[in-house]
Design a protein around this motif. Structure first.
Motif, short mmCIF file in Angstrom:
data_model
loop_
_atom_site.label_atom_id
_atom_site.label_comp_id
_atom_site.label_asym_id
_atom_site.label_seq_id
_atom_site.Cartn_x
_atom_site.Cartn_y
_atom_site.Cartn_z
N ARG A 2 0.84 -1.20 0.00
CA ARG A 2 0.00 0.00 0.00
C ARG A 2 0.87 1.25 0.00
N PRO A 3 0.29 2.41 -0.39
CA PRO A 3 1.07 3.66 -0.32
C PRO A 3 1.55 3.92 1.11
N THR A 4 2.77 4.37 1.23
CA THR A 4 3.33 4.66 2.55
C THR A 4 2.99 6.09 2.96
N LEU A 5 3.18 6.38 4.24
CA LEU A 5 2.95 7.75 4.71
C LEU A 5 3.90 8.73 4.02
N LYS A 6 5.13 8.30 3.75
CA LYS A 6 6.07 9.16 3.05
C LYS A 6 5.56 9.50 1.65
N GLN A 7 5.04 8.49 0.96
CA GLN A 7 4.53 8.74 -0.39
C GLN A 7 3.35 9.70 -0.35
N LEU A 8 2.49 9.55 0.63
CA LEU A 8 1.36 10.48 0.77
C LEU A 8 1.87 11.89 1.06
N GLU A 9 2.90 11.99 1.90
CA GLU A 9 3.48 13.30 2.21
C GLU A 9 4.08 13.93 0.96
N TYR A 10 4.75 13.13 0.14
CA TYR A 10 5.35 13.65 -1.08
C TYR A 10 4.27 14.15 -2.04
N SER A 32 14.93 13.27 -7.61
CA SER A 32 14.85 11.94 -8.22
C SER A 32 14.21 10.93 -7.27
N SER A 33 14.55 11.03 -5.99
CA SER A 33 13.94 10.13 -5.01
C SER A 33 12.45 10.37 -4.89
N LEU A 34 12.06 11.65 -4.86
CA LEU A 34 10.64 11.98 -4.78
C LEU A 34 9.90 11.47 -6.02
N SER A 35 10.48 11.66 -7.19
CA SER A 35 9.84 11.21 -8.43
C SER A 35 9.68 9.69 -8.44
N THR A 36 10.70 8.99 -7.95
CA THR A 36 10.62 7.52 -7.90
C THR A 36 9.50 7.06 -6.98
N GLN A 37 9.39 7.70 -5.81
CA GLN A 37 8.35 7.32 -4.86
C GLN A 37 6.95 7.57 -5.43
N ALA A 39 6.17 7.60 -8.64
CA ALA A 39 5.97 6.60 -9.70
C ALA A 39 5.60 5.25 -9.09
N ASP A 40 6.27 4.88 -7.99
CA ASP A 40 5.94 3.61 -7.32
C ASP A 40 4.51 3.64 -6.79
N MET A 41 4.11 4.76 -6.26
CA MET A 41 2.75 4.90 -5.73
C MET A 41 1.73 4.76 -6.86
N GLU A 42 2.00 5.41 -7.99
CA GLU A 42 1.08 5.31 -9.13
C GLU A 42 0.98 3.88 -9.63
N GLU A 43 2.12 3.19 -9.66
CA GLU A 43 2.11 1.80 -10.11
C GLU A 43 1.31 0.92 -9.16
N GLU A 44 1.50 1.14 -7.86
CA GLU A 44 0.77 0.35 -6.87
C GLU A 44 -0.74 0.58 -6.97
N LEU A 45 -1.13 1.85 -7.18
CA LEU A 45 -2.56 2.17 -7.25
C LEU A 45 -3.15 1.88 -8.63
N GLY A 46 -2.30 1.75 -9.61
CA GLY A 46 -2.78 1.46 -10.96
C GLY A 46 -3.43 2.64 -11.65
N THR A 47 -2.99 3.86 -11.33
CA THR A 47 -3.58 5.05 -11.94
C THR A 47 -2.60 6.20 -11.92
N ARG A 48 -2.75 7.13 -12.83
CA ARG A 48 -1.92 8.33 -12.85
C ARG A 48 -2.46 9.34 -11.84
#
Length: 310
Positions: A2-10, A32-37, A39-48
């Motif tokens: 699931r999305p992490t709290l850090k990803q939600l914060e970003y 770059s780290s923020l962009s990666t996180q 992108a991972d969140m979008e992949e996990e959720l399956g949506t842009r």
């Protein structure tokens, strides 16, 4: 996963800054780290969630919905952390406070001094907004507390702070400025009332007052601030309707300015400290309300005494 709290914060940081670079600075990570996180969140959720444009990052419709929920989740977690760090006698940490622009500049400077003496580790982050924006931003978690009119936020818990009377001011050569006693409704008939614009509870109150006493709100001028409304009244554009904290503060600064209290039962508004019903910090917030209420009472009492208000 699931999305992490850090990803939600970003994601919230990008939504509020509109740029990946600015968001990365805010949360103290590389872009770059923020962009990666993200992108991972979008992949996990399956949506842009975001679109990169020429002017920065733009939320997709789904992204906007998720940001609303992300703010709520992050605020809930922060409140739990705050609660766990404090004793019954202690109050510390950061609190995001939204306030009406007709209240903040007159109440908060002396109130924050008093609060800092009692709670030296408490930090208030203050932002002034319209009533409708305070409601939205308390709901979505941008604010922990707001100082507003309680009837505008019926879903919230609230603690009363003070009641403000409505006052008028007019041009110096207007007959309304020939005396300082309370102004009766019949004296205002035929005079266009001036108030601030859409989105403020005060504007609704002035429109209702105009209907009740048989006059109208000016359609030629709508102020963006109480200062602007008062200045237009001084220039003869109409009669400004002002709340107590502002009116009495300005009258003390400018003794030549005549203000008169409106002698009408509904010519008043209640001001309260409001917070989400789900917050675990209600007891702490009531402590803040006690301090704010005492400060407001002192300001109103001194202001009325200084002009001999009836």
């Amino acid at each position: 996963m699931r999305p992490t709290l850090k990803q939600l914060e970003y994601l919230v940081a990008i939504a509020e800054t509109g740029k990946y670079g600015e968001a990365a600075k805010r949360v103290n990570v590389s872009q770059s780290s923020l962009s990666t996180q993200i992108a991972d969140m979008e992949e996990e959720l399956g949506t842009r969630l975001l679109e990169r444009g020429r002017h920065g990052a733009v939320l997709t419709p789904t992204g906007r919905d998720i940001v609303v929920r992300a703010r709520y989740i992050l605020r809930q977690v922060e409140e739990l952390h705050t609660l766990s760090r404090q004793s019954e006698e202690d109050f510390k940490g950061r609190i995001n406070l939204g306030v009406l622009p007709s209240v903040g500049p007159y109440l908060l400077p002396p109130a924050t001094r008093q609060l800092h003496q009692r709670f030296p580790e408490l930090r208030l982050i203050v932002r002034e907004e319209r009533t409708i924006d305070l409601a939205e931003h308390l709901s979505d978690g941008r604010f922990d507390l707001i100082i507003s009119t309680p009837e505008s936020h019926p879903e919230c818990r609230s603690e009363p702070l003070f009641t403000e009377q409505l006052w008028i001011c007019a041009a110096s050569d207007d007959p309304l400025s020939s005396t300082t006693g309370p102004v009766e409704p019949e004296e205002l008939r035929g005079h266009p009332l001036l108030t601030i614009g859409y989105g403020h509870r005060l504007s609704e109150l002035v429109h209702r007052l105009a209907d009740d006493i048989g006059t109208q709100v000016s359609t030629e001028y709508e102020g963006s601030s109480l200062d602007a409304v008062r200045q237009m009244a001084i220039m003869g554009a109409g009669v400004a309707v002002l709340p107590s904290l502002y009116a009495l503060s300005e009258a003390r600064r400018d003794p030549e300015q005549v203000i008169r209290r409106v002698n009408y039962p509904s010519a008043e508004r209640n001001i309260a400290l409001c917070w989400r019903a789900t917050s675990p910090l209600s007891d702490r917030y009531r402590t803040l309300a006690d301090e704010l209420s005492a400060t407001a009472a002192n300001i109103l009492e001194q202001g009325a005494a200084s002009i001999g208000a009836a």
